[in-house]
Structures are given as structure tokens and as C-alpha cells.
Design an enzyme around this catalytic site. Structure first.
Site, PDB file in Angstrom:
ATOM      1  CE1 TYR A   1      -4.195   1.100  -0.375  1.00  0.00           C
ATOM      2  CE2 TYR A   1      -4.519  -1.051   0.627  1.00  0.00           C
ATOM      3  CZ  TYR A   1      -5.010   0.036  -0.096  1.00  0.00           C
ATOM      4  OH  TYR A   1      -6.294   0.025  -0.546  1.00  0.00           O
TER       5      TYR A   1
ATOM      6  CG  ASP B   1      -6.897  10.952 -24.304  1.00  0.00           C
ATOM      7  OD1 ASP B   1      -5.903  10.202 -24.299  1.00  0.00           O
ATOM      8  OD2 ASP B   1      -8.050  10.564 -24.023  1.00  0.00           O
TER       9      ASP B   1
ATOM     10  CB  THR C   1      -3.593   4.200 -22.423  1.00  0.00           C
ATOM     11  OG1 THR C   1      -3.123   4.195 -23.780  1.00  0.00           O
ATOM     12  CG2 THR C   1      -5.062   4.570 -22.403  1.00  0.00           C
TER      13      THR C   1
ATOM     14  CE  LYS D   1      -6.168   2.592 -25.665  1.00  0.00           C
ATOM     15  NZ  LYS D   1      -7.177   3.662 -25.700  1.00  0.00           N
TER      16      LYS D   1
ATOM     17  CD  GLU E   1      -4.807   5.265   0.574  1.00  0.00           C
ATOM     18  OE1 GLU E   1      -4.722   5.837   1.683  1.00  0.00           O
ATOM     19  OE2 GLU E   1      -5.843   4.696   0.193  1.00  0.00           O
TER      20      GLU E   1
ATOM     21  NE  ARG F   1      -5.425  -4.072 -20.516  1.00  0.00           N
ATOM     22  CZ  ARG F   1      -5.764  -3.615 -21.721  1.00  0.00           C
ATOM     23  NH1 ARG F   1      -6.562  -2.584 -21.836  1.00  0.00           N
ATOM     24  NH2 ARG F   1      -5.323  -4.203 -22.809  1.00  0.00           N
TER      25      ARG F   1
HETATM   26  C1  LIG Z   1      -8.189   4.016 -24.867  1.00  0.00           C
HETATM   27  C2  LIG Z   1      -8.481   5.445 -24.646  1.00  0.00           C
HETATM   28  C3  LIG Z   1      -8.821   5.942 -23.375  1.00  0.00           C
HETATM   29  C4  LIG Z   1      -9.174   5.061 -22.200  1.00  0.00           C
HETATM   30  O1  LIG Z   1      -8.239   4.224 -21.761  1.00  0.00           O
HETATM   31  P1  LIG Z   1      -8.650   3.030 -20.725  1.00  0.00           P
HETATM   32  O2  LIG Z   1      -7.325   2.616 -20.207  1.00  0.00           O
HETATM   33  O3  LIG Z   1      -9.369   2.017 -21.526  1.00  0.00           O
HETATM   34  O4  LIG Z   1      -9.508   3.642 -19.676  1.00  0.00           O
HETATM   35  C5  LIG Z   1      -8.959   7.302 -23.215  1.00  0.00           C
HETATM   36  N1  LIG Z   1      -8.808   8.144 -24.257  1.00  0.00           N
HETATM   37  C6  LIG Z   1      -8.527   7.699 -25.498  1.00  0.00           C
HETATM   38  C7  LIG Z   1      -8.374   8.677 -26.600  1.00  0.00           C
HETATM   39  C8  LIG Z   1      -8.372   6.340 -25.738  1.00  0.00           C
HETATM   40  O5  LIG Z   1      -8.123   5.910 -26.970  1.00  0.00           O
END
Ligand SMILES: *Cc1c(COP(=O)(O)O)cnc(C)c1O
Length: 423
Positions: free
Chosen positions: A51, A197, A223, A226, A53, A232
Site C-alpha cells: 500500500y 489525450d 494510456t 496502446k 497512498e 495496462r
Molecule cells: C483508450 C483510450 C482511453 C481510455 O483508456 P482506458 O485505459 O481504456 O480507460 C482514453 N482516451 C482515449 C483517446 C483512448 O483511446
């Protein structure tokens, strides 16, 4: 016999089945990739027991001296990799990163502006079914349906009219580069904070083949799983003046204890992304997407925006006699995995759709190149033009040959798959 097999044979068998599924299929889902064994090992470590936090040096629990070093290293590497002033590596996912970033610069009820989901944006950018669309007042921009490109004049007009607290850009089905400088100028004029993002293209930014949003946006969310090819999870980068508020909105704002085993794996992935061969990887991902796109165009498919600058292709099936859902199912029967996707101007439901999305990050990780992309374009076209069992069976055979020629974990001493696949 592994510990898992001894303790829980049913879950063990399912893990093996999934490993075989991954090994034996062509993974073309644009949001997926395959992590290294080093990343897997860090994720599977005993760091999950701790833990922590708070933040390094400021924790609510004792015994954090080791995980402090892990998290500090992850932060340092994220900043170095992307040239950022501050990084928060705790978000459990991309969605969590976005919610924390929004709350850092907007209060519930404030106006937020994002790209609509059917035009390639993301659920978390203000869609009505998502908390972002319920807590805030969302206004949405889109692409010009004739070009498939972001309509920057519409963005400016809407921003000046609505004066949102924040503007977010970066989608999950937008194949082209985004003009971050133009977005920042609009955000400044409208008195908004710019959030980029980069969930999808972060790996391409790290590899130097997609423009970096970091010099232009006050906050960048992502993220890590990807194109970036890590575990993840989520990530937030920001300028120094937003560091305190961003950190506060991750913890205690929206999360409890951080996943230090995942943070360790993020640190490993950042380290891998700093190596020279990651630059080559990222460039090959884009080249492969372009070659696959050309191959599909030559066979009569329409690409939204006419092509790609990234790892993904969005295919408009309105001229075809089948839906996105039918295409996904037919290709799935041949172990070719893509996903149905809405397209700009979509008239069908998101469960049916008039498009499919295809990405090359996973197969490029397996080592596939331009020759394989041409073959895959032919295979996709063969299945979609004749979904009969005979064609599916023939293409499945070719998929098997390809996946055997480009093993994923099979040839390494991989805990995830070696036992089942050696049998
Ligand atoms: C995949 C994605 C997310 C969300 O990611 P998670 O890990 O699935 O919550 C947010 N924004 C964009 C543009 C994405 O492609």
C-alpha cells in the site's frame, strides 16, 4: 507444474487458452499491443502487496522506501521520454487519467469541449453515458465529413461561443496528425486549458514519428498500453504550474492506493521506449499502416481521410453490402481480429456501425513488415468479399502460417505460454 496450475487449474487453463489465442491470431485491434517479458515480469511481482497512498516521500503508510524509488524512477523516465516538466504515473487507466485531469481544471457543472465519439473522439471526452458527460456540461466538435479531418474553424467558433473550462483533443479513431499549436491558440483565445489525450499515439510520439503535444498542451493524458507498449494503465504529464492540482485530483481526488507493480512495469516500458530500436519500431508501425491502407485501397476500400499518418486505419464500409459488425465477425472466424467502429456521419448504432478500425502496433511488435501487410490486405479483402466457410478456412490456414513464422512469446521462456505451447 506452475503455482497457478497447482492452486487453480481452471484459471491456469484459461490463461493458457488466452495465450494460445493471442499467439495464433492476427491482432489488428488498434488499441492493443504486446508487452515484453520484462514488463510482464514487473507486473507479476510482489510489489502488488504494498500500500502506498500518497506520493514518493509523502506517503500515508510506512515501508514505502523501495516503492518510492520505483515510482520516482517511473516519473523521471516519463518526463525524460516525453520532455515533460511533471508526470503522474498513478492513474489506473486512461479513463482515470482523463477524469483526474478534468477535475484539475474544471468543477462539476462547468463546460468542457471534446470531439464527439462518432467522429473519432473518446467516451471519456464528454459522451452522455460517461461520467464526463454527466458531471460536466459537454459541447462536442467533430470532423468535416467530406474530408474526415478535424474542422478547425468549427472548433474555433464553438470554443469562442462556449468558452469551455477545457478543450480536449486526441481520439481513438482519428488516423491523422493533429495540429496541437492551432488547438492551443484557440484554447488561449477562449480562456480554456488545453488537454491532449495521446492514449492512442503516445508510442509514436515517444518514437519520434508523430508530433508531440507536450510543448503545446498544459496537460497531456495517456494510456500506457496502446502504441506505447507498456502495462495496462494511465499517465498524466503537465507543466510545472499544474503539477500540484493534477497530483491532488489523482490522489486523493479520484483514486486510492497506486498499483506499484504496474508502475514498475510502466517504468520498464518507458526505459524500453527510450532505446534506439523503439524509434525503428514506431516508424515501422506507421509504415505498416500505410502499406496495409494502400493494399486495401487498391482492393476498393474507402479509408476515412484517404489514408493515415499513424498506426490506425478507419475504413468506411458504406459502399459495401455488409456492416462493421458483419465484417468483424467474418474476419474473426478467420482469426483476424479488428473492431467495428462508427465513422463520421454514422447512421447505424454503435453495435452495428458502418466502419471498421484496424491498427498495426501489435503485428509490428511480432516483427511483421511491409510484405506481410500486403498479404494481410489481400486476406482481409478475400474474406470480406466472400464470407463463405471455404474462403474463411483457406484464409485461416494462411493466418496460421503467418503467426507461426512470427512467434509472439512462443520462442521465449515465457511464463504465460511456454508450457501449453510446448505440448
Ligand atoms: C483508450 C483510450 C482511453 C481510455 O483508456 P482506458 O485505459 O481504456 O480507460 C482514453 N482516451 C482515449 C483517446 C483512448 O483511446
Amino acid at each position: 507444474m506452475s503455482h497457478l496450475e497447482k492452486v487453480d487449474p481452471r484459471i491456469h487453463a484459461l490463461v493458457q487458452q488466452e495465450a494460445e489465442r493471442q499467439e495464433g491470431g492476427l491482432e489488428l485491434i488498434a488499441s492493443e499491443n504486446f508487452v515484453s517479458l520484462a514488463v510482464l515480469e514487473a507486473m507479476g511481482s510482489g510489489l502488488t502487496n504494498k500500500y502506498a497512498e500518497g506520493y514518493p516521500g509523502r506517503r500515508y503508510y510506512g515501508g514505502c522506501e523501495v516503492v518510492d524509488k520505483v515510482e520516482s524512477l517511473a516519473i523521471e523516465r516519463a518526463c525524460e521520454l516525453f520532455g515533460a516538466e511533471h508526470a503522474n504515473v498513478q492513474p489506473h487507466s486512461g479513463a482515470q487519467a482523463n477524469m483526474a485531469a478534468f477535475l484539475a481544471v474544471a468543477d462539476p457543472g462547468d463546460t468542457i469541449m471534446g470531439m464527439s465519439l462518432t467522429h473519432g473522439g473518446h467516451l471519456t471526452h464528454g459522451a452522455s453515458v460517461n461520467a464526463s458527460g454527466r458531471l460536466f456540461r459537454p459541447v462536442q466538435y467533430g470532423v468535416d465529413e467530406s474530408t474526415g479531418l478535424i474542422d478547425i474553424d468549427q472548433v474555433r467558433e464553438l470554443a469562442l461561443k462556449e468558452r469551455p473550462a477545457l478543450i480536449i483533443v486526441g481520439g481513438s479513431a482519428y488516423p491523422r496528425v493533429i495540429d496541437f499549436e492551432a488547438f492551443r491558440a484557440i484554447a488561449d483565445d477562449a480562456g480554456s486549458v488545453l488537454i491532449v489525450d495521446m492514449a492512442h499515439f503516445a508510442g509514436l510520439v515517444a518514437g519520434g514519428c508523430y508530433p508531440s503535444p507536450v510543448p503545446h498542451a498544459q496537460i497531456v493524458t495517456s494510456t500506457t498500453h496502446k502504441t506505447l507498449r507498456g502495462p495496462r494503465g494511465g499517465l498524466i504529464l503537465c507543466t510545472g504550474d499544474y503539477s500540484k492540482t493534477v497530483d491532488k485530483q489523482v490522489f486523493p481526488g479520484t483514486q486510492g492506493g497506486p498499483l506499484e507493480h504496474v508502475i514498475a512495469a510502466k517504468a520498464v516500458a518507458f526505459h524500453e521506449a527510450m532505446q534506439p530500436d523503439f524509434k525503428q519500431y514506431a516508424a515501422r508501425v506507421v509504415k505498416n499502416a500505410q502499406v496495409l491502407g494502400d493494399s486495401l485501397q487498391q482492393r476498393g476500400f474507402t479509408l476515412v481521410s484517404g489514408g493515415t499518418d499513424s498506426h490506425l486505419l478507419l475504413i468506411d464500409l458504406r459502399a459495401q453490402s455488409y456492416t462493421g459488425k458483419e465484417a468483424e465477425e467474418a474476419l474473426g472466424r478467420a482469426e483476424i481480429h479488428i473492431n467495428k467502429n462508427t465513422i463520421p456521419g454514422e447512421t447505424r448504432s454503435p453495435f452495428i456501425t458502418s466502419g471498421i478500425r484496424i491498427g498495426t502496433s501489435g503485428l509490428t511488435t511480432r516483427g511483421m513488415g511491409e510484405a506481410e501487410m500486403k498479404t494481410i490486405g489481400e486476406m482481409i479483402s478475400d474474406v470480406l468479399s466472400d464470407m463463405s466457410n471455404a474462403v474463411v478456412t483457406r484464409v485461416t490456414q494462411r493466418v496460421q502460417e503467418l503467426t507461426e513464422a512470427f512467434p509472439l512469446y512462443r520462442d521465449s521462456a515465457a511464463p504465460i505460454s511456454s508450457q501449453a505451447l510446448a505440448d
